[in-house]
Design a protein around this motif. Structure first.
Motif, mmCIF file in Angstrom:
data_model
loop_
_atom_site.group_PDB
_atom_site.id
_atom_site.type_symbol
_atom_site.label_atom_id
_atom_site.label_comp_id
_atom_site.label_asym_id
_atom_site.label_seq_id
_atom_site.Cartn_x
_atom_site.Cartn_y
_atom_site.Cartn_z
ATOM 1 N N ARG A 14 -3.312 22.651 50.867
ATOM 2 C CA ARG A 14 -3.396 20.947 50.154
ATOM 3 C C ARG A 14 -2.088 20.788 51.127
ATOM 4 O O ARG A 14 -2.024 19.654 51.698
ATOM 5 C CB ARG A 14 -2.752 21.675 48.875
ATOM 6 N N LEU A 42 -4.063 19.640 54.574
ATOM 7 C CA LEU A 42 -4.886 18.521 54.268
ATOM 8 C C LEU A 42 -4.491 16.858 54.311
ATOM 9 O O LEU A 42 -4.981 16.134 54.309
ATOM 10 C CB LEU A 42 -5.514 18.952 53.046
ATOM 11 N N ARG A 43 -2.945 17.116 53.068
ATOM 12 C CA ARG A 43 -2.635 15.658 53.110
ATOM 13 C C ARG A 43 -1.821 14.894 54.945
ATOM 14 O O ARG A 43 -2.197 13.654 54.497
ATOM 15 C CB ARG A 43 -1.365 15.725 51.969
ATOM 16 N N ARG A 44 -0.940 16.181 55.052
ATOM 17 C CA ARG A 44 -1.374 15.787 56.002
ATOM 18 C C ARG A 44 -2.190 15.226 57.773
ATOM 19 O O ARG A 44 -1.816 14.024 58.198
ATOM 20 C CB ARG A 44 -0.076 16.688 57.160
ATOM 21 N N ARG A 45 -3.074 15.551 57.566
ATOM 22 C CA ARG A 45 -4.126 15.415 57.898
ATOM 23 C C ARG A 45 -4.666 14.110 57.474
ATOM 24 O O ARG A 45 -4.918 13.091 58.496
ATOM 25 C CB ARG A 45 -5.421 15.909 57.845
ATOM 26 N N ARG A 46 -4.267 14.215 56.617
ATOM 27 C CA ARG A 46 -5.329 11.975 55.741
ATOM 28 C C ARG A 46 -3.466 11.554 55.979
ATOM 29 O O ARG A 46 -4.440 10.256 56.346
ATOM 30 C CB ARG A 46 -5.484 12.736 53.979
ATOM 31 N N THR A 47 -2.839 11.728 55.545
ATOM 32 C CA THR A 47 -1.822 10.866 56.112
ATOM 33 C C THR A 47 -2.182 10.261 57.996
ATOM 34 O O THR A 47 -1.047 8.988 58.269
ATOM 35 C CB THR A 47 -0.666 11.084 55.641
ATOM 36 N N ARG A 68 -4.022 10.382 60.406
ATOM 37 C CA ARG A 68 -5.255 9.700 60.917
ATOM 38 C C ARG A 68 -6.209 8.967 59.695
ATOM 39 O O ARG A 68 -6.321 9.269 58.121
ATOM 40 C CB ARG A 68 -5.739 10.374 61.314
ATOM 41 N N TYR A 97 -8.725 8.138 59.180
ATOM 42 C CA TYR A 97 -10.275 8.295 59.162
ATOM 43 C C TYR A 97 -10.478 9.554 60.147
ATOM 44 O O TYR A 97 -9.577 9.860 61.543
ATOM 45 C CB TYR A 97 -11.244 7.638 59.557
ATOM 46 N N THR A 98 -10.613 11.353 59.052
ATOM 47 C CA THR A 98 -10.920 12.517 59.346
ATOM 48 C C THR A 98 -12.537 12.453 59.615
ATOM 49 O O THR A 98 -12.812 12.436 58.437
ATOM 50 C CB THR A 98 -10.199 13.235 58.855
ATOM 51 N N THR A 113 -15.255 18.305 47.120
ATOM 52 C CA THR A 113 -13.885 17.181 46.981
ATOM 53 C C THR A 113 -13.375 18.012 47.535
ATOM 54 O O THR A 113 -13.742 19.420 47.590
ATOM 55 C CB THR A 113 -13.804 16.924 45.219
ATOM 56 N N GLN A 114 -11.795 17.985 47.236
ATOM 57 C CA GLN A 114 -10.817 19.153 47.688
ATOM 58 C C GLN A 114 -10.700 20.427 46.607
ATOM 59 O O GLN A 114 -11.020 21.359 46.883
ATOM 60 C CB GLN A 114 -9.239 18.795 48.178
#
Length: 215
Positions: free
Chosen positions: A120, A123-128, A130, A132-133, A164-165
């Motif tokens: 998790r 995934l949070r770091r990916r969302r923040t 960029r 758009y991923t 969803t996650q």
């Protein structure tokens, strides 16, 4: 401090979990049968018998690393990151309980929760990082390459990437880890009712998307 942990190869004779999931989702448009409560299949060190000494960190690592890397892989979609997630989870276990793991009553469950939480965080770091991923395109088929070549398996995995996650976590824990609703609820910090409804919605979404892909 870095903890040097032994390496276990990514090989297994276990049958692909997504074949069981695919059987639940009909490509003909028929509604999938709701899954029965799965039979829990405890792995080594999922629980500790009171008449046996607890495992140490190395024993737990050798017994569970493969399953944990596979679990993380289905959550983060790329093998190097999945391996990092599992390494971080084992390091967290070591920080909390030391290499002896004394006082840890359920090593398997604790480790599984640590892996989910570490995934998790990724995934949070990916969302923040960029705005758009785009859907991750791996360099190649991970882990069991020969099993991932079947078209229906690819369809299921592609469809799951669009869940969803929470939906994805519930299905992976249910069909890959073969956990009961109660175990999934404990791992994800949810109620059993939420686990059940999330699984139901996720299966409906998969049915629709796989039906669209088959047209």
């Amino acid at each position: 401090m870095q903890y040097a942990l032994p390496h276990a190869p990514l090989t297994s004779s276990r049958s692909p979990w997504w074949s069981r999931l695919f059987a639940r989702v009909s490509r003909t448009g028929q509604a999938p049968a709701r899954p029965r409560r799965p039979r829990a299949v405890p792995g080594p060190y999922d629980t500790v018998r009171h008449d046996e000494p607890p495992p140490n960190l190395t024993e737990l690592y050798l017994a569970r690393r493969l399953d944990m890397v596979r679990l993380a892989l289905f959550l983060v979609d790329d093998l190097p990151t999945a391996e990092d997630v599992v390494q971080d989870a084992f390091a967290a276990v070591c920080r909390g309980y030391g290499t002896s793991l004394r006082g840890l009553q359920d090593p398997g469950a604790y480790l599984r929760t640590a892996v989910v939480n570490a995934a998790r965080s990724v995934l949070r770091r990916r969302r923040t990082s960029r705005a758009y991923t785009p859907p991750h395109q791996g360099a190649g088929a991970p882990v069991d390459e020969r099993l991932l070549l079947a078209e229906e398996h690819r369809q299921v995995l592609d469809a799951m990437r669009r869940l969803t996650q929470r939906q994805r976590e519930v299905l992976v824990l249910r069909y890959w880890s073969e956990l009961t609703e109660a175990q999934i609820a404990d791992t994800l910090g949810l109620s059993r009712g939420t686990v059940k409804s999330t699984a139901s919605r996720a299966l409906d979404v998969l049915e629709k998307r796989l039906g669209e892909a088959a047209r």
